[in-house]
Design a protein around this motif. Structure first.
Motif: not given
Length: 630
Positions: A381-394, A600-611
């Motif tokens: 219902e609330k999909p992740s972005t379809l423009k990025d492989p990471d979003g497609i995987a989610e 706001g830290a943003g994406e750095t540092p990465a708190l969790f494995d973003n893979d």
């Protein structure tokens, strides 16, 4: 062969191997056809076993004897490929020696015209320009003669009749050295095993001569040699550009120590209401879920969970199964989804994913089937972005919803005297420079001889963010040791290490030194809508119910916004700051006297494995840390 001669031969072999052992790895060289001269020293190892009549007596010559001779002539070679080179020799070969009996010496003068075709084997040995030799030596005798001492009448310069054509096998090693362009020097060490005797003469019929030759040839290219491109030197450097942390303003600082203290610590860990699947797979991926009921890990217990958000969310199915037993009036809805990309053709996959989760809960937790509803849809219902492989995987997932909010509420872990590290996020920035591709790497973090955490990957080492969870460090001032290891495609391994001092403060020490004690409570909000900084309804309930009651007039409240790696880094940092500011404004409106810090830290540092999809979901968070005097 005498002992002295054996020592000489062994010494020659040792010297030759010592010279070539210092050379570097093999290469592939283009060798033009060449002609030139060769010369060598022969060690002739005579093996006689014949009886010769002297003065009416049969004298036995059966002692091995060694003599020295020379070799001289013309040589040439022609390259067939990077591995094979044809070579040959035409010239003189001296095989003479003196044979001994108890009373007499048999002096043999054996001179041959040698014709030896050979085959050189290059690039088989991991030593640059060293090659193997195999071939066949043939020889035509030139007036072979012999003399015998102490005879009466004297026997001198007698012809050896019925002299045989010599045939011997050749094996050996050579080294190819280019003196100048088109001029080559080639030292060789060969062993020649004779297949024939010296003569068919009846009283000389059993007499063979193996030979060792140490030689060298000087040859000249017949055509213009190709240009040689110098090989780049091999290198492999490994280390750390920086080991750092981020201060309260988000600025990176070099790490000089870690402060560890005993505190009363509470942390609320969010429960992501989804489990994720690999492409076209029905069962949740191994990285998404650890299924206790299918393992030998023993009985699952929520109270035994490690205070680590990622590991907690890898136990989602077992947490939900346990809570469904605890709240028998609760119903559960499972919604399977697909990515509508590679999985678009498999319309039944989403329902199969939901059914797998239901079967796991029913079979392992004995949940009544009618309490669980399954359905399959396309995208969430609330999909992740379809423009990025990471979003497609989610978007490959099973989503949970329940009639009882207790089923999906966050996990709360609270204990007295837990070890808390400051800073609690350490960033390792490694570097690796290698002339050959790096295959794999590993970063190990140890304390007191025990491995605390390991990070690993393929290819060149990546930036590693180590989030130190409560009680991960021991109650000691033993330094932290970190070890980085890597291996390249030539199986060359490198390792570097470093240490970080630890300052440890027990509750007793803080009282003795009159240092302030504290209570720390930490919360993570993860229910922001995509690209939105408004606090969601569910997060607002957590703030009002769990967070605000813990904020005192003298509390310090640290609010930090994070994002995952999807999207532009600068945009993500701004979004994280807006979310953190939204939370600060709301908290400040409720408890005005506390001290608030936000960034706001943003994406750095990465708190969790973003893979991992669940790691990215957990990274889209605002963390709230409340520090109050105890």
């Amino acid at each position: 062969m005498g002992d002295n001669m054996k020592k000489i031969i062994n010494l020659i072999l040792i010297i030759f191997l010592a010279i070539i052992s210092n050379l570097s790895a093999q290469n592939e060289r283009v060798i033009p056809a060449s002609l030139g001269l060769y010369a060598g020293i022969n060690i002739n190892m005579h093996n006689p076993d014949f009886i010769y009549p002297i003065n009416g007596n049969d004298i036995s010559f059966n002692n091995t004897s060694t003599g020295f001779g020379g070799a001289l002539g013309f040589t040439g070679f022609y390259q067939l490929s990077n591995m094979f080179v044809i070579s040959g020799k035409l010239g003189y070969n001296g095989l003479g020696a003196t044979l001994s009996s108890k009373e007499y010496e048999f002096d043999a003068s054996l001179n041959y015209i040698e014709i030896s075709p050979e085959l050189q084997f290059h690039n088989l040995i991991p030593v640059k320009d060293l090659f193997l030799i195999g071939g066949l030596e043939t020889g035509i005798q030139l007036s072979p003669k012999y003399s015998i001492t102490n005879t009466n009448p004297k026997i001198e310069n007698e012809n050896i009749s019925d002299a045989k054509f010599r045939i011997a096998g050749i094996v050996g090693l050579g080294y190819f050295l280019e003196l100048t362009r088109g001029v080559y020097l080639t030292p060789e060490l060969t062993y020649r095993l004779s297949f024939t005797d010296i003569s068919n003469q009846s009283n000389l019929s059993s007499w063979s001569v193996p030979q060792i030759r140490l030689g060298v040839s000087l040859t000249f290219a017949l055509t213009e040699p190709p240009e040689v491109t110098a090989q780049k030197p091999k290198y492999f450097n490994l280390g750390f550009k920086e080991v750092r942390y981020f201060d309260n303003q988000g600025n990176p600082r070099a790490l000089d120590r870690i402060k560890v203290e005993e505190v009363k610590y509470t942390e609320q860990f969010p429960l992501v209401a989804s489990v994720f699947n690999d492409e076209n797979k029905v069962e949740p991926s191994n990285s998404s879920q650890f299924l206790y009921a299918k393992s030998d890990a023993g009985e699952f217990s929520i109270s035994s969970l490690v205070p680590d958000a990622l590991r907690i969310n890898q136990s989602t199915l077992d947490i939900i199964g346990t809570r469904m037993l605890e709240y028998p009036d609760a119903n559960l809805t499972l919604t399977g989804t697909i990515d509508n990309k590679a999985e678009a053709v498999n319309k039944d996959l989403s329902l199969q994913r939901a059914q797998f989760v239901k079967d796991y809960l029913v079979n392992n937790y004995k949940i009544a089937q009618e309490r669980i509803t399954v359905k399959g849809v396309g995208l969430p219902e609330k999909p992740s972005t379809l423009k990025d492989p990471d979003g497609i995987a989610e978007n490959r997932r099973v989503e949970f919803s329940s009639s009882n909010p207790k089923i999906l509420e966050p996990i709360l872990i609270q204990k007295d005297n837990q070890t808390y590290a400051d800073p609690n996020v350490i960033e390792f920035i490694p570097y690796a420079e290698s002339s050959d591709s790096i295959l794999e790497w590993k970063l190990s973090i140890n304390q007191k001889g025990n491995e605390i955490r390991t990070f690993a990957g393929k290819g060149a080492p990546e930036v590693v963010d180590w989030v130190i969870i409560p009680n991960e460090l021991v109650k000691s001032e033993v330094p932290i040791e970190y070890i980085l290891w890597a291996k390249n495609e030539n199986d060359i391994e490198k390792e570097v290490a470093g240490t970080v001092p630890v300052e440890f403060y027990t509750s007793t020490r803080k009282k003795t030194e009159d240092l302030p004690d504290k209570i720390i409570a930490k919360f993570s909000l993860i229910l922001f809508d995509f690209d939105d900084d408004k606090i969601s309804k569910n997060d607002m309930e957590i703030i009002n119910r769990d967070i605000i009651p813990l904020i005192k007039f003298n509390s310090t409240v640290k609010i930090i916004g994070y994002t995952d790696r999807i999207g532009d880094e600068n945009y993500n940092k701004g979004l994280a700051e807006r979310r953190a500011l939204s939370v600060r404004k709301y908290l400040e409106s409720k408890v005005k006297t506390a001290k608030y810090e936000y960034r706001g830290a943003g994406e750095t540092p990465a708190l969790f494995d973003n893979d991992l999809p669940v790691g990215r979901q957990l990274s889209r968070t605002v963390q709230i840390e409340i520090i109050s005097p105890r």
